[in-house]
Write a protein that holds these residues in place. Sequence first.
Motif, short mmCIF file in Angstrom:
data_model
loop_
_atom_site.label_atom_id
_atom_site.label_comp_id
_atom_site.label_asym_id
_atom_site.label_seq_id
_atom_site.Cartn_x
_atom_site.Cartn_y
_atom_site.Cartn_z
N SER A 44 -20.89 -40.28 41.92
CA SER A 44 -21.09 -39.17 40.98
C SER A 44 -22.52 -38.65 41.10
N PHE A 45 -22.71 -37.42 40.71
CA PHE A 45 -24.04 -36.82 40.70
C PHE A 45 -24.98 -37.66 39.83
N GLU A 46 -24.46 -38.09 38.68
CA GLU A 46 -25.27 -38.85 37.73
C GLU A 46 -25.69 -40.20 38.31
N ALA A 47 -24.79 -40.83 39.08
CA ALA A 47 -25.13 -42.12 39.68
C ALA A 47 -26.26 -41.98 40.69
N VAL A 48 -26.25 -40.88 41.43
CA VAL A 48 -27.28 -40.66 42.45
C VAL A 48 -28.63 -40.38 41.80
N ILE A 49 -28.67 -39.42 40.89
CA ILE A 49 -29.96 -39.06 40.29
C ILE A 49 -30.47 -40.18 39.37
N GLY A 50 -29.55 -41.04 38.89
CA GLY A 50 -29.95 -42.15 38.05
C GLY A 50 -30.84 -43.15 38.78
N LYS A 51 -30.80 -43.15 40.09
CA LYS A 51 -31.66 -44.04 40.88
C LYS A 51 -33.03 -43.43 41.11
N ARG A 52 -33.24 -42.21 40.63
CA ARG A 52 -34.52 -41.49 40.76
C ARG A 52 -35.05 -41.49 42.20
N PRO A 53 -34.21 -41.07 43.15
CA PRO A 53 -34.65 -41.09 44.55
C PRO A 53 -35.62 -39.95 44.85
N GLN A 54 -36.48 -40.17 45.81
CA GLN A 54 -37.37 -39.11 46.29
C GLN A 54 -36.78 -38.41 47.52
N LEU A 55 -35.59 -38.86 47.92
CA LEU A 55 -34.84 -38.21 49.00
C LEU A 55 -33.38 -38.66 48.91
N VAL A 56 -32.46 -37.72 49.14
CA VAL A 56 -31.05 -38.04 49.27
C VAL A 56 -30.62 -37.62 50.67
N ALA A 57 -30.19 -38.59 51.48
CA ALA A 57 -29.75 -38.32 52.85
C ALA A 57 -28.23 -38.26 52.86
N VAL A 58 -27.68 -37.16 53.38
CA VAL A 58 -26.25 -36.86 53.26
C VAL A 58 -25.61 -36.72 54.64
N GLN A 59 -24.51 -37.43 54.85
CA GLN A 59 -23.82 -37.38 56.14
C GLN A 59 -22.94 -36.14 56.27
N LEU A 60 -22.25 -35.76 55.20
CA LEU A 60 -21.25 -34.70 55.26
C LEU A 60 -21.52 -33.62 54.22
N GLU A 61 -21.47 -32.38 54.65
CA GLU A 61 -21.81 -31.27 53.75
C GLU A 61 -20.79 -31.11 52.63
N TRP A 62 -19.56 -31.58 52.83
CA TRP A 62 -18.60 -31.46 51.73
C TRP A 62 -18.94 -32.43 50.60
N ILE A 106 -35.56 -33.27 43.85
CA ILE A 106 -35.03 -34.30 44.75
C ILE A 106 -34.57 -33.61 46.03
N PRO A 107 -35.32 -33.71 47.11
CA PRO A 107 -34.90 -33.06 48.36
C PRO A 107 -33.65 -33.72 48.94
N THR A 108 -32.80 -32.90 49.55
CA THR A 108 -31.58 -33.41 50.20
C THR A 108 -31.68 -33.15 51.70
N TYR A 109 -31.51 -34.21 52.48
CA TYR A 109 -31.53 -34.08 53.93
C TYR A 109 -30.10 -34.21 54.43
N LEU A 110 -29.55 -33.12 54.99
CA LEU A 110 -28.20 -33.14 55.55
C LEU A 110 -28.28 -33.46 57.04
N MET A 111 -27.37 -34.29 57.52
CA MET A 111 -27.32 -34.60 58.94
C MET A 111 -26.99 -33.32 59.72
#
Length: 337
Positions: A96-114, A133-138
């Motif tokens: 979930s979106f909440e689970a991700v931001i709840g970790k307070r990451p300084q980067l989210v690395a994403v494998q799939l754009e969907w 929170i910057p998102t890095y898409l593969m």
Amino acid sequence: MQLPRLVTLLAVLGLSTLAQAAPTHYPLTLQNCGMPLTFQHAPDSAVTIGQAGTEMFYALGLGDRLVGTSLWFNDVLAQYKVQNDKVERLADNDPSFEAVIGKRPQLVAVQLEWMVGPQGVVGTREQFHELNIPTYLMPSDCEGKDNLVGADGTRLEPFRIDSIYNSISQLAEIFDVQARGERLNSELKARLAKAAATVKGKDLKDTSALFWFSSADLDIDPYVAGRKGIPDYMLQTLGVRNVVQSDEEWPTVGWETIAKANPTFLVIARMDRRRFPADDYQKKLEFLRSDPVTRNMDAVRHNRIVILDAHAMQASTRLFSGMETLASAINGFDLAP
């Protein structure tokens, strides 16, 4: 050369590579899938959505930066288990979106754009960026691909292996570990060349194949690898034709159509997730050998079936071990008419 001297020489060369790698100069700005990302310093924490990014982090020695991971197809490789045991699994599939931001990451690395994109099931890039929170898409999933067409997107251009090397180089630059990135890319390129050399000289001009990933149910059309995607790249590199002509990443194709194409061999995905019945490769095998349409295919009758980790069919560091497994299997097949 004696072994001790060779080991010493390799160690010196390794230290030389480390010494020559230029450090990252912050602030660092790079373009990622049509969006600029700026880092004032190396991120202290990150969350990965996708096993590909997770294992890249581990391969780069960045496991201590991960505070959460998600979207897994296979169990972690043995050499990364110690690192992985320290990272919280937010979800086996999409978090979930909440689970991700709840970790307070300084980067989210994403494998799939969907997962994170215009129609992301987790969220949009803008939602994350509004929270700084910057998102890095593969790049492998956004370059030369339209992810708004088809269930898993449609390839506008053939997959390029350089997109994996680019991901490794960019993540290494973001975290200021360029030497590790250069070393990893060199190792992967050497493994790819060696795998291709395994089948060199084997007559494969009339050889064809089908990649079966999974099926929502075993009695309906399977998800198979389309043209221009990662499995197609693997086949093309080894000189084998993909019987599927769709440009969709993982289209559904009927078994009657597949049987008519009669591929020389089949590649079926092995995965540890259990989202669909056919995620279990043993059930795939049972179906192929019992179904009246599939059991008469040449590949099934002659047992030309390759079991491959699902993650090796994706733009990841495991693609290279997948190439090794595939090349070895092809080399062992009796392809005489």
